[in-house]
Design an enzyme around this catalytic site. Structure first.
Site, PDB file in Angstrom:
ATOM      1  N   ARG A  50      43.504  37.789  19.265  1.00 29.03           N
ATOM      2  CA  ARG A  50      42.329  38.963  19.536  1.00 29.03           C
ATOM      3  C   ARG A  50      41.252  38.649  18.590  1.00 29.03           C
ATOM      4  O   ARG A  50      40.026  38.587  19.064  1.00 29.03           O
ATOM      5  CB  ARG A  50      43.041  40.219  19.425  1.00 29.03           C
ATOM      6  CG  ARG A  50      41.636  41.389  19.693  1.00 29.03           C
ATOM      7  CD  ARG A  50      42.309  42.809  19.669  1.00 29.03           C
ATOM      8  NE  ARG A  50      43.246  42.815  18.522  1.00 29.03           N
ATOM      9  CZ  ARG A  50      43.838  44.140  18.081  1.00 29.03           C
ATOM     10  NH1 ARG A  50      43.928  45.095  19.104  1.00 29.03           N
ATOM     11  NH2 ARG A  50      44.394  44.099  16.989  1.00 29.03           N
ATOM     12  N   SER A 144      65.277  34.917  17.641  1.00 28.87           N
ATOM     13  CA  SER A 144      65.871  35.609  16.195  1.00 28.87           C
ATOM     14  C   SER A 144      65.585  34.152  15.178  1.00 28.87           C
ATOM     15  O   SER A 144      65.558  33.364  15.577  1.00 28.87           O
ATOM     16  CB  SER A 144      67.262  35.787  16.611  1.00 28.87           C
ATOM     17  OG  SER A 144      67.997  36.182  15.338  1.00 28.87           O
ATOM     18  N   LYS A 198      69.300  40.082  22.600  1.00 32.36           N
ATOM     19  CA  LYS A 198      68.659  40.011  21.493  1.00 32.36           C
ATOM     20  C   LYS A 198      68.958  41.258  20.556  1.00 32.36           C
ATOM     21  O   LYS A 198      69.143  41.407  19.637  1.00 32.36           O
ATOM     22  CB  LYS A 198      67.069  39.822  21.493  1.00 32.36           C
ATOM     23  CG  LYS A 198      66.306  39.862  20.278  1.00 32.36           C
ATOM     24  CD  LYS A 198      66.749  38.936  19.004  1.00 32.36           C
ATOM     25  CE  LYS A 198      66.179  38.992  17.748  1.00 32.36           C
ATOM     26  NZ  LYS A 198      65.017  39.679  17.238  1.00 32.36           N
ATOM     27  N   HIS A 201      72.220  41.496  19.395  1.00 33.74           N
ATOM     28  CA  HIS A 201      72.416  40.484  18.201  1.00 33.74           C
ATOM     29  C   HIS A 201      71.995  41.243  17.185  1.00 33.74           C
ATOM     30  O   HIS A 201      72.640  41.465  16.171  1.00 33.74           O
ATOM     31  CB  HIS A 201      71.372  39.472  18.601  1.00 33.74           C
ATOM     32  CG  HIS A 201      71.138  38.622  17.267  1.00 33.74           C
ATOM     33  ND1 HIS A 201      70.089  39.106  16.303  1.00 33.74           N
ATOM     34  CD2 HIS A 201      71.311  37.446  16.741  1.00 33.74           C
ATOM     35  CE1 HIS A 201      70.115  38.369  15.258  1.00 33.74           C
ATOM     36  NE2 HIS A 201      70.791  37.283  15.676  1.00 33.74           N
ATOM     37  N   ASN A 202      71.104  42.243  17.098  1.00 32.37           N
ATOM     38  CA  ASN A 202      70.497  42.847  15.992  1.00 32.37           C
ATOM     39  C   ASN A 202      71.582  44.059  15.775  1.00 32.37           C
ATOM     40  O   ASN A 202      71.626  44.299  14.547  1.00 32.37           O
ATOM     41  CB  ASN A 202      69.200  43.528  16.496  1.00 32.37           C
ATOM     42  CG  ASN A 202      67.944  42.512  16.394  1.00 32.37           C
ATOM     43  OD1 ASN A 202      68.166  41.270  16.589  1.00 32.37           O
ATOM     44  ND2 ASN A 202      66.924  43.173  15.907  1.00 32.37           N
ATOM     45  N   GLU A 205      73.982  42.346  13.816  1.00 31.86           N
ATOM     46  CA  GLU A 205      73.570  42.180  12.471  1.00 31.86           C
ATOM     47  C   GLU A 205      73.735  43.495  11.494  1.00 31.86           C
ATOM     48  O   GLU A 205      73.937  43.372  10.412  1.00 31.86           O
ATOM     49  CB  GLU A 205      71.952  41.852  12.624  1.00 31.86           C
ATOM     50  CG  GLU A 205      71.247  41.437  11.298  1.00 31.86           C
ATOM     51  CD  GLU A 205      69.641  40.973  11.731  1.00 31.86           C
ATOM     52  OE1 GLU A 205      69.675  40.444  12.797  1.00 31.86           O
ATOM     53  OE2 GLU A 205      69.024  41.659  11.164  1.00 31.86           O
ATOM     54  N   ARG A 303      72.569  53.835   7.048  1.00 33.29           N
ATOM     55  CA  ARG A 303      71.175  53.617   6.537  1.00 33.29           C
ATOM     56  C   ARG A 303      70.371  54.971   6.510  1.00 33.29           C
ATOM     57  O   ARG A 303      69.528  55.154   5.757  1.00 33.29           O
ATOM     58  CB  ARG A 303      70.597  52.619   7.418  1.00 33.29           C
ATOM     59  CG  ARG A 303      70.873  51.291   7.460  1.00 33.29           C
ATOM     60  CD  ARG A 303      69.826  50.183   7.848  1.00 33.29           C
ATOM     61  NE  ARG A 303      70.413  48.877   8.148  1.00 33.29           N
ATOM     62  CZ  ARG A 303      69.721  47.674   8.391  1.00 33.29           C
ATOM     63  NH1 ARG A 303      68.530  47.893   8.656  1.00 33.29           N
ATOM     64  NH2 ARG A 303      70.253  46.610   8.537  1.00 33.29           N
TER      65      ARG A 303
HETATM   66  P1  NAP Z   1      52.676  41.781  14.337  1.00 31.88           P
HETATM   67  O1  NAP Z   1      52.284  42.417  12.859  1.00 31.88           O
HETATM   68  O2  NAP Z   1      53.798  42.658  14.896  1.00 31.88           O
HETATM   69  O3  NAP Z   1      51.329  42.138  15.312  1.00 31.88           O
HETATM   70  C1  NAP Z   1      50.051  41.335  14.765  1.00 31.88           C
HETATM   71  C2  NAP Z   1      49.400  40.798  15.914  1.00 31.88           C
HETATM   72  O4  NAP Z   1      49.329  41.221  17.392  1.00 31.88           O
HETATM   73  C3  NAP Z   1      48.152  40.157  15.768  1.00 31.88           C
HETATM   74  O5  NAP Z   1      47.794  38.757  16.287  1.00 31.88           O
HETATM   75  C4  NAP Z   1      47.181  40.985  16.189  1.00 31.88           C
HETATM   76  O6  NAP Z   1      46.132  40.625  16.554  1.00 31.88           O
HETATM   77  C5  NAP Z   1      47.984  41.406  17.595  1.00 31.88           C
HETATM   78  N1  NAP Z   1      47.689  42.469  18.166  1.00 31.88           N
HETATM   79  C6  NAP Z   1      47.966  43.866  17.946  1.00 31.88           C
HETATM   80  N2  NAP Z   1      47.613  44.562  18.931  1.00 31.88           N
HETATM   81  C7  NAP Z   1      46.855  43.929  19.884  1.00 31.88           C
HETATM   82  C8  NAP Z   1      46.013  44.253  21.139  1.00 31.88           C
HETATM   83  N3  NAP Z   1      46.236  45.457  21.438  1.00 31.88           N
HETATM   84  N4  NAP Z   1      45.435  43.270  21.706  1.00 31.88           N
HETATM   85  C9  NAP Z   1      45.675  41.919  21.383  1.00 31.88           C
HETATM   86  N5  NAP Z   1      46.534  41.579  20.306  1.00 31.88           N
HETATM   87  C10 NAP Z   1      46.924  42.615  19.383  1.00 31.88           C
HETATM   88  O7  NAP Z   1      52.740  40.226  14.285  1.00 31.88           O
HETATM   89  P2  NAP Z   1      54.394  39.427  13.905  1.00 31.88           P
HETATM   90  O8  NAP Z   1      54.859  40.196  12.607  1.00 31.88           O
HETATM   91  O9  NAP Z   1      53.830  37.973  13.790  1.00 31.88           O
HETATM   92  O10 NAP Z   1      55.215  39.729  15.141  1.00 31.88           O
HETATM   93  C11 NAP Z   1      54.869  39.476  16.385  1.00 31.88           C
HETATM   94  C12 NAP Z   1      55.981  39.806  17.294  1.00 31.88           C
HETATM   95  O11 NAP Z   1      57.068  39.269  17.020  1.00 31.88           O
HETATM   96  C13 NAP Z   1      56.201  41.257  17.357  1.00 31.88           C
HETATM   97  O12 NAP Z   1      56.755  41.705  18.495  1.00 31.88           O
HETATM   98  C14 NAP Z   1      57.365  41.503  16.154  1.00 31.88           C
HETATM   99  O13 NAP Z   1      58.263  42.800  16.524  1.00 31.88           O
HETATM  100  C15 NAP Z   1      58.179  40.177  16.528  1.00 31.88           C
HETATM  101  N6  NAP Z   1      58.677  39.818  15.574  1.00 31.88           N
HETATM  102  C16 NAP Z   1      60.110  39.102  15.328  1.00 31.88           C
HETATM  103  C17 NAP Z   1      60.642  38.708  14.304  1.00 31.88           C
HETATM  104  C18 NAP Z   1      61.721  37.811  14.546  1.00 31.88           C
HETATM  105  O14 NAP Z   1      62.675  37.937  13.728  1.00 31.88           O
HETATM  106  N7  NAP Z   1      62.212  37.800  15.900  1.00 31.88           N
HETATM  107  C19 NAP Z   1      60.270  38.812  13.170  1.00 31.88           C
HETATM  108  C20 NAP Z   1      59.158  39.520  12.961  1.00 31.88           C
HETATM  109  C21 NAP Z   1      58.363  39.948  13.998  1.00 31.88           C
HETATM  110  P3  NAP Z   1      44.688  40.920  15.631  1.00 31.88           P
HETATM  111  O15 NAP Z   1      45.054  39.643  14.731  1.00 31.88           O
HETATM  112  O16 NAP Z   1      43.536  40.871  16.352  1.00 31.88           O
HETATM  113  O17 NAP Z   1      44.947  42.202  14.898  1.00 31.88           O
END
Ligand code: NAP
Length: 490
Positions: A50, A144, A198, A201-202, A205, A303
């Site tokens: 974005r 994950s 998933k 899984h969590n 965890e 927790r």
């Molecule tokens: P994040 O902090 O959750 O989100 C930031 C991102 O979302 C930025 O690119 C932001 O764009 C975008 N965004 C937020 N609102 C938006 C909107 N309305 N329209 C368009 N873009 C928008 O990012 P992250 O930590 O990289 O995580 C991404 C996803 O992966 C999340 O769903 C998170 O829960 C998941 N995750 C998974 C793990 C895992 O272990 N699997 C770990 C961490 C996160 P801007 O730069 O423009 O603000």
């Protein structure tokens, strides 16, 4: 190579589509996943965020990736070969919905939208149903392994249609973690099945982390060993049947010394555990499905207790025993190891029960053995004994409870005397061990010939005429409690 001034992004409109896969969301997870994709033979990766600054920074810092960047969703769509495939890695919730809507407008029937964020599976089911109406495929994909996994190889749990997996499967296989030569990805099931698994899984965890924390606490308080000494115990355990990522990192955390105070870091970290909600989702879902996931629930509640700092401070003077000193430290450590192993088996057994119940409820054909196999690498709960789970389900796909499989039954049998001693010692010493003790109670509940649930049925019939069944004949019965106390068929 890093340049000071990030270049602006050229528009793809008008040029021929050059990317076979796209990623939307260039925060830490999305940019790492995009780099992982770009590093695999045959992939050209389109990227969009974005705010274009994030995309510009990524592209300038990683020229080797050959990214195809865009500053609008329309250009992003135009840069993708058909059928277009895009993975969304943005903030869960409203951010994900906003991006899905934009992609639906820019994509065509047959294209594939993948949500790799941490979505609640019911949201994924809702989104899949809505997107399906347009002829576009929507795939909720559990990912994950955190940042490191996204970059080097995560465990991937895609849902969605089998048709979409034909296109998506090879791409996901190319970036997944590899365990014993096999990529850690499988088509879990339709619509929200991937995000459901998933979530479980969590949940597992959460339970695993709580069990490890209880083991550490009991050893520390029972033997007086230092965190560094206990780190060595965990490192040793990691060479045996408990071998897992979480045991490995526990040793690392316990070894760490705080630079400011020279104290063990674990002693200066505030003892209030945070949570992002997926453990609670697991428990809420399990309650809805009627599946006892008591180990996971205790982990979530533990927790919560830890973070009630004011309540804990006010309760510190409550009476009770305060600690203990074991006579045979080595024997006690071994007992705790066995209690941890047995309780961990219960946590997985309960987690797989939840998967089975979810599959039944939502019509997913989930191969339990395949799920254990894709958790062997890339993810947080990766562990040696996952192979045994795959084998157990291969031997008997209709296993009623994982703990009843011969391997696990024998393992718990070997551990149970120690497990019981540890739970007794914890209770007598006034040391909380909620996951150890609830796992043992669950185990005893499963194996009990008769449960006091019969009395509960009697009580329910007494105050609410809720009726009961009998062990000796079919039918439903009610006793006239307020009258002559005779029984009649209800
Ligand atoms: P994040 O902090 O959750 O989100 C930031 C991102 O979302 C930025 O690119 C932001 O764009 C975008 N965004 C937020 N609102 C938006 C909107 N309305 N329209 C368009 N873009 C928008 O990012 P992250 O930590 O990289 O995580 C991404 C996803 O992966 C999340 O769903 C998170 O829960 C998941 N995750 C998974 C793990 C895992 O272990 N699997 C770990 C961490 C996160 P801007 O730069 O423009 O603000």
């Amino acid at each position: 190579m890093t340049t000071d001034a990030a270049p602006s992004i050229s528009s793809e409109t008008g040029s021929s589509p050059s990317a076979n896969i796209g990623v939307v969301g260039m925060a830490v997870m999305g940019s790492n996943l995009a780099r992982n994709l770009a590093s695999r033979e045959g992939n050209t990766v389109a990227v969009y965020n974005r705010s274009p600054e994030r995309t510009r920074t990524l592209v300038s810092e990683h020229p080797e990736a050959g990214f195809v960047p865009s500053e609008s969703i329309a250009d992003f769509a135009a840069s993708l070969q058909k059928p277009r495939t895009a993975i969304i890695m943005v903030q869960a919730g409203a951010g994900t919905d906003a991006v899905i809507n934009q992609l639906v407008d820019a994509f065509e029937p047959g294209d594939i939208i993948v949500d790799g964020g941490n979505a609640l599976f019911t949201d994924t089911r809702r989104r899949e149903a809505a997107v399906r109406e347009t002829g576009i495929h929507f795939v909720g994909c559990g990912i994950s392994g955190g940042e490191e996994g996204a970059l080097n190889g995560p465990s991937l749990m895609p849902g969605g249609t089998a048709e979409s997996y034909e296109t998506l499967g090879p791409i996901l296989r190319s970036i997944a973690a590899v365990a014993e030569g096999e990529p850690c990805v499988t088509h879990v099931g339709t619509d929200g099945a991937g995000h459901f698994v998933k979530m479980i899984h969590n949940g597992i965890e959460y339970a695993d982390m709580q069990l490890i924390a209880e083991a550490y606490d009991l050893i520390r308080r029972g033997t007086g060993k230092s965190p560094a000494e206990i780190a060595e115990i965990f490192a040793e355990w990691n060479k045996g049947e408990l071998e897992s990522y979480l045991i490995e990192i526990t040793a690392e955390v316990l070894r760490q010394v705080d630079a400011d105070t020279q104290l063990p870091l674990v002693d200066v970290i505030l003892d209030a555990a945070g949570a992002k909600g997926t453990g609670a989702w697991t428990v809420q879902t399990a309650l809805d499905l009627g599946v006892p996931v008591s180990g996971i629930a205790e982990a979530v509640f533990a927790r919560s207790v830890s973070s009630k700092l004011e309540q804990r401070a006010a309760s510190r003077t409550l009476p009770g025993p305060d600690g203990f000193q074991v006579e045979d430290a080595d024997g006690f450590v071994e007992d705790v190891r066995l209690a941890l192993y047995a309780s961990k088996i219960i946590a997985y057994s309960q987690g797989f029960d939840a998967i089975i119940a979810g599959a039944e409820q939502y019509g997913w054909d989930i191969k339990k053995g395949d799920i254990a196999a894709i958790w062997r690498a890339g993810c947080i709960i990766r562990a040696r004994f996952l192979n045994r789970i795959t084998e157990a389900y291969a031997e008997d796909p209709n296993l009623v409870a994982l703990v009843t499989a011969p391997f696990f039954r024998d393992a718990v049998d070997t551990a149970q005397a120690a497990w019981r001693r540890v739970v007794v010692q914890a209770a007598q010493a006034g040391i909380p061990a909620p996951a150890f003790s609830s796992s043992l109670s669950y185990y005893d509940g499963l194996r009990a010939e008769r449960l006091p649930a019969a009395l509960i049925q009697g009580q329910r019939d007494f105050f609410g005429a809720h009726t009961y069944k009998r062990v000796d004949r079919d039918g439903v019965f009610h006793t006239d409690w307020s009258g002559d106390r005779t029984e009649r068929s209800a």
